[in-house]
Design a protein around this motif. Sequence first.
Motif, PDB file in Angstrom:
ATOM      1  N   ALA A 251       0.832  -1.208   0.000  1.00 30.91           N
ATOM      2  CA  ALA A 251       0.000   0.000   0.000  1.00 30.91           C
ATOM      3  C   ALA A 251       0.863   1.253   0.000  1.00 30.91           C
ATOM      4  CB  ALA A 251      -0.930  -0.002   1.216  1.00 30.91           C
ATOM      5  N   ARG A 252       1.986   1.213   0.719  1.00 27.99           N
ATOM      6  CA  ARG A 252       2.893   2.370   0.747  1.00 27.99           C
ATOM      7  C   ARG A 252       3.448   2.650  -0.652  1.00 27.99           C
ATOM      8  NH1 ARG A 252       6.486   4.805   4.454  1.00 27.99           N
ATOM      9  NH2 ARG A 252       7.498   6.514   3.328  1.00 27.99           N
ATOM     10  N   ARG A 253       3.848   1.600  -1.364  1.00 23.76           N
ATOM     11  CA  ARG A 253       4.382   1.797  -2.710  1.00 23.76           C
ATOM     12  C   ARG A 253       3.303   2.335  -3.659  1.00 23.76           C
ATOM     13  NH1 ARG A 253       7.437  -2.870  -1.358  1.00 23.76           N
ATOM     14  NH2 ARG A 253       5.951  -4.311  -2.317  1.00 23.76           N
ATOM     15  N   LEU A 254       2.089   1.796  -3.533  1.00 26.05           N
ATOM     16  CA  LEU A 254       1.001   2.286  -4.382  1.00 26.05           C
ATOM     17  C   LEU A 254       0.677   3.737  -4.054  1.00 26.05           C
ATOM     18  CD1 LEU A 254      -1.157   1.873  -6.505  1.00 26.05           C
ATOM     19  CD2 LEU A 254      -2.639   0.863  -4.756  1.00 26.05           C
ATOM     20  N   ALA A 255       0.664   4.098  -2.768  1.00 20.42           N
ATOM     21  CA  ALA A 255       0.383   5.481  -2.380  1.00 20.42           C
ATOM     22  C   ALA A 255       1.437   6.429  -2.940  1.00 20.42           C
ATOM     23  CB  ALA A 255       0.315   5.600  -0.862  1.00 20.42           C
TER      24      ALA A 255
ATOM     25  N   ARG B  27      -9.443   8.500  -7.454  1.00 14.84           N
ATOM     26  CA  ARG B  27     -10.276   7.450  -6.866  1.00 14.84           C
ATOM     27  C   ARG B  27      -9.422   6.549  -5.958  1.00 14.84           C
ATOM     28  NH1 ARG B  27     -14.519   8.617  -5.959  1.00 14.84           N
ATOM     29  NH2 ARG B  27     -15.454   6.552  -6.058  1.00 14.84           N
ATOM     30  N   HIS B  28      -8.198   6.250  -6.424  1.00 12.55           N
ATOM     31  CA  HIS B  28      -7.315   5.419  -5.604  1.00 12.55           C
ATOM     32  C   HIS B  28      -6.802   6.197  -4.394  1.00 12.55           C
ATOM     33  CE1 HIS B  28      -7.287   1.964  -8.262  1.00 12.55           C
ATOM     34  NE2 HIS B  28      -7.144   2.780  -9.290  1.00 12.55           N
ATOM     35  N   ALA B  29      -6.503   7.490  -4.577  1.00  9.68           N
ATOM     36  CA  ALA B  29      -6.056   8.303  -3.445  1.00  9.68           C
ATOM     37  C   ALA B  29      -7.141   8.371  -2.378  1.00  9.68           C
ATOM     38  CB  ALA B  29      -5.689   9.707  -3.929  1.00  9.68           C
ATOM     39  N   ASP B  30      -8.394   8.475  -2.809  1.00 10.67           N
ATOM     40  CA  ASP B  30      -9.517   8.524  -1.874  1.00 10.67           C
ATOM     41  C   ASP B  30      -9.570   7.262  -1.017  1.00 10.67           C
ATOM     42  OD1 ASP B  30     -12.371   9.633  -1.160  1.00 10.67           O
ATOM     43  OD2 ASP B  30     -12.693   7.557  -1.747  1.00 10.67           O
ATOM     44  N   ARG B  31      -9.404   6.110  -1.640  1.00 14.63           N
ATOM     45  CA  ARG B  31      -9.459   4.852  -0.896  1.00 14.63           C
ATOM     46  C   ARG B  31      -8.234   4.675   0.004  1.00 14.63           C
ATOM     47  NH1 ARG B  31     -12.099  -0.060  -1.515  1.00 14.63           N
ATOM     48  NH2 ARG B  31     -13.783   1.279  -2.264  1.00 14.63           N
ATOM     49  N   LEU B  32      -7.053   4.976  -0.519  1.00 14.99           N
ATOM     50  CA  LEU B  32      -5.823   4.783   0.264  1.00 14.99           C
ATOM     51  C   LEU B  32      -5.757   5.721   1.462  1.00 14.99           C
ATOM     52  CD1 LEU B  32      -3.316   4.389  -2.685  1.00 14.99           C
ATOM     53  CD2 LEU B  32      -3.895   2.614  -1.019  1.00 14.99           C
ATOM     54  N   ALA B  33      -6.365   6.919   1.348  1.00 15.55           N
ATOM     55  CA  ALA B  33      -6.327   7.877   2.461  1.00 15.55           C
ATOM     56  C   ALA B  33      -7.044   7.356   3.689  1.00 15.55           C
ATOM     57  CB  ALA B  33      -6.929   9.211   2.029  1.00 15.55           C
ATOM     58  N   GLY B  34      -7.883   6.341   3.532  1.00 16.14           N
ATOM     59  CA  GLY B  34      -8.590   5.773   4.668  1.00 16.14           C
ATOM     60  C   GLY B  34      -7.874   4.600   5.325  1.00 16.14           C
ATOM     61  N   ARG B  35      -6.693   4.263   4.837  1.00 18.70           N
ATOM     62  CA  ARG B  35      -5.971   3.135   5.424  1.00 18.70           C
ATOM     63  C   ARG B  35      -5.272   3.581   6.709  1.00 18.70           C
ATOM     64  NH1 ARG B  35      -5.181  -1.512   2.341  1.00 18.70           N
ATOM     65  NH2 ARG B  35      -3.522  -2.063   3.806  1.00 18.70           N
ATOM     66  N   PRO B  36      -5.519   2.890   7.821  1.00 20.75           N
ATOM     67  CA  PRO B  36      -4.889   3.292   9.096  1.00 20.75           C
ATOM     68  C   PRO B  36      -3.432   2.865   9.219  1.00 20.75           C
ATOM     69  CG  PRO B  36      -6.266   1.364   9.428  1.00 20.75           C
ATOM     70  CD  PRO B  36      -6.472   1.782   7.997  1.00 20.75           C
ATOM     71  N   ASP B  37      -2.943   2.016   8.287  1.00 18.92           N
ATOM     72  CA  ASP B  37      -1.571   1.515   8.418  1.00 18.92           C
ATOM     73  C   ASP B  37      -0.560   2.336   7.636  1.00 18.92           C
ATOM     74  OD1 ASP B  37      -2.655   0.762   6.015  1.00 18.92           O
ATOM     75  OD2 ASP B  37      -1.754  -1.236   5.975  1.00 18.92           O
ATOM     76  N   LEU B  38      -1.008   3.441   6.996  1.00 20.39           N
ATOM     77  CA  LEU B  38      -0.070   4.292   6.270  1.00 20.39           C
ATOM     78  C   LEU B  38       0.413   5.424   7.164  1.00 20.39           C
ATOM     79  CD1 LEU B  38      -1.764   4.600   2.749  1.00 20.39           C
ATOM     80  CD2 LEU B  38       0.269   3.276   3.349  1.00 20.39           C
ATOM     81  N   PRO B  39       1.655   5.920   6.960  1.00 25.10           N
ATOM     82  CA  PRO B  39       2.160   7.042   7.760  1.00 25.10           C
ATOM     83  C   PRO B  39       1.289   8.284   7.585  1.00 25.10           C
ATOM     84  CG  PRO B  39       3.931   5.987   6.536  1.00 25.10           C
ATOM     85  CD  PRO B  39       2.661   5.391   6.034  1.00 25.10           C
ATOM     86  N   LEU B  40       1.190   9.081   8.641  1.00 24.94           N
ATOM     87  CA  LEU B  40       0.331  10.270   8.598  1.00 24.94           C
ATOM     88  C   LEU B  40       0.748  11.237   7.508  1.00 24.94           C
ATOM     89  CD1 LEU B  40      -0.202  10.999  12.403  1.00 24.94           C
ATOM     90  CD2 LEU B  40      -1.750   9.864  10.802  1.00 24.94           C
TER      91      LEU B  40
END
Length: 698
Positions: A283-287, A306-319
Motif C-alpha cells: 500500500a505504501r508503494r502504491l500510495a 479514486r485510488h487516493a480517496d481509498r488509500l487515504a482511509g488506510r490506518p496503516d499508512l504514515p500520517l
Amino acid sequence: MFIGRQDELRELRTALAESGVCVLTGPPGIGKSALATASAPPGTWTVSLAGSSADPDELAATLAAGLRARMGNPPVDDVVQAFAERVARESEPTLLIIDDIPAITEEIVDRLVVRAAGRRLRTVLITSRVPGVPAPVLELGPMTDADAAELLGSDDPDLLAVLGGHPMALRLAGLALRKLGPADLTDRLADVPAPLTVLLRDRFDGLGEAASRVLRYSSLSSPAALPSGVLRLLLGRPGAEEAVDELQRELLATPVDSALQVHAVVRDTARQYLPPVDWTALARRLADAVIDHPWSDPAESFLVNRHADRLAGRPDLPLAIVDRLHRRVITLREPVLTAPHHRELAERHFDDPAVLVEAAELMRVVGALDEARDYADRAVPLATDPALRHRARLLLAELLDELGDTGRAEHLWTLLRAEDGTELPFLRSRRLRGQHDEARRGLAEFIDRYEIRHSMFDRVQTARLELARTEIEDGAQMAARRRAARVIAAAESPDHASVTEAVRILIDARLTPPLADPRDDRPVWAEIEADLADLRERWTGTHGPRHSTTLALTVAHGESLTALGRLGNTLQRVREDVLDRFGPEHPARFRAEMVLGFAAARAHRTSDAAEHFAGAFHGFRAVLGDTHANTLRAELALGVALKLTGRRGGARHMLHVVRHAPGSVGIGTDLFLQSAFGSGLSVFPSWLWRRLTPQPRE
C-alpha cells in the motif's frame, strides 16, 4: 468479439429507444458491461462509479467527476449541464453507460439520469443489485446452450452443464481447453461449489511476478481501473506493458482507454488465493505512485484520485503519506467528493488558518453552513497574513449573514468596509437585510464608476447581476429582466459564469410572466423584445436551437411578444425542445406552458390551452405554493379554460383564486362569476386577457 445474447441485445435497444434508460443487472461476470458496450454506437460515453458508496450524492458527484475527465477537464462549475449541452448539439441520440453502480434505487436513477440532455440521451445503468426502480430492468442470466457452446468453443454437454452458462467461466474454460480435454476439465470442475474460482486459481498459478503484483495492487485499493501512468511508476515501462499484456491474454483484466480494469470477481479471488504479502508495504508503494503521478491526462487523474480517496482511509499508512493523499483528492472540482478530505485536513491541521479557510469555503459550497462558520471562526484569530485574515473575515461575515446572525456579522462588516475588495459583498449584505434602496444605490454607483475599465469587467457584471437580484426582491421585475438580458449580451464568452447566472435570473419563477396589455410601457417592451430576439438568434447561431440558454431566451422572448399582443410561433416552433430539455421542476418550463396555453387559446384550441395551463399551475404550485401570484395566475387561466370547454373543476379553481388573492391577480369577484357563468363569451375575451396577469411595471 461479442458472442451471443442477441435477444438481450434487442431487448436493451428497445428499452433505450422507448424509455431512454435501462438498468442492466445480474451477478458478477455475467456480461453486463460487454452487452452494454455491444449496443453502443460510436461516440458513446462510459463512466465507471467503481469504489463509490451507495450514497446518491456521492454517486452523482462521481458521475460528474467522470464526465469532467472524459470531457478533458473543462473550466466549468456545472459539468453535467455542459455535458447536456454537448449532447443537445448532436444530431443523433447519444448513449451514456454508467457502470459499477453499487445499488440502484429510485432516487439514484433520478440523480444519475441527465434529464437536462432531453430525449437525445439514452442511459444504461449497470449494477448487481436492484431493489426496485421506475425504469426498465434487464436481468442477465446464464447464456443459452447454443451461445455458451459458441463462446466455449466446444459443444460437450457435460462441460456446458458444469459451467452453467456463465460467460466468464466459459471464456476461462475455453483457455483451459488448450491444455486439457473436455472430459478432464469436466472432472476437475464437477464436484466443486464454484467452478469459476477454480478456473481463476488455475490462471493465477501461471502468472508472472509483474502480473501478480498488479492483481495485488488492484485488490488493496479502489475497484477503479489502474492508470497506466501508475503502473509504469510501480513496475517500470517494460514491466507494466508485460503485465497488462499477460492479464489481458489470461482474461483477468480489460484495457480501458489508458488504464487497466481488473474484473471485480478476479480482484476478490486474488486477494483470497494469491500467496500472502506485506500489504502495508504494498500500500505504501502504491500510495507513493499515486502521489507522484503526473497531472497531464484528465482521465488518468480522475482514476488516480479514486485510488487516493481509498488509500487515504488506510490506518496503516504514515500520517505524512495520508496527508498528501488527502491533498491530492481535494484537487477535484466536485465538492461532495472532496468534503470528507477537507474535514480530515481541518482536523489534522487545526491551527493552520489556510487549511481552515479552504475547508470553510468548501463546506459553504456543499451547504454545511454551520460547519463552514466554525472553520472560518477558528481561522480568523489564527491568520497573521493580512490577505488571509481579510479572506477569513469576509467569509465569516457572509456565512453569518446566510445563517441569520446579522448582529455579529454587522460588527465584521464595520471592520471590513475600510478594506479593499469588500464593496460588492457589503452591498450584497444590505440586500440580504432587505435594505434595497441602499443596495440599489451603491450597486448603481459601483457600475457607473468602473464600467469603462476593462480590468473591472467581471466585477461590473457581478454588480449588475446583484442589482438585478435586488430589483427582483424590490418588485422591479421588468428592470431585472432587462438588466439580465444585457449582461448576457455584454458577455465576452457564451460560457462566462455571468451568462449562466443571468439566465437563471431571467427565468427565475419570481419574475412575473408579463402576459398583459403593455399600454404605456409598449416602447419599453418593444425594446426588450428586440434585444431578446437578437440574443436568441445569436445563441441559436453559436450554440444551436436546443442549448438551454437559447431555449430560456426563447421563452422570455415569447413572453415579451405576448406582452405586445404578438404571440406568433416563437414557442410553438421549439415546443418539443422546450418541454424536452427543461425538467418538470424547471421554472422556464412552467412559463413556457403559460405562453403555449395563451397561444392555444388565441387559436381557439381551448382543450390544448387547458392542458398547458394545468402544467403551469401544477408546476408553479409545487415550487411556489398555492397562493403565489404566478400560481394563482396559472390557476385562473386553467379555471377559465376548463369552464369554457365544459370540463369539471373550472369554477372550483376560479373560486380558489377569489378567496385567496383576487387583488394580486387584478380581477374582481364579479368578473369571475361572469367568466364562469356568462354565455356567449369568446375564448379569452379582451377584458379577461388583460386581467389574467398584473400590468408590467418598472
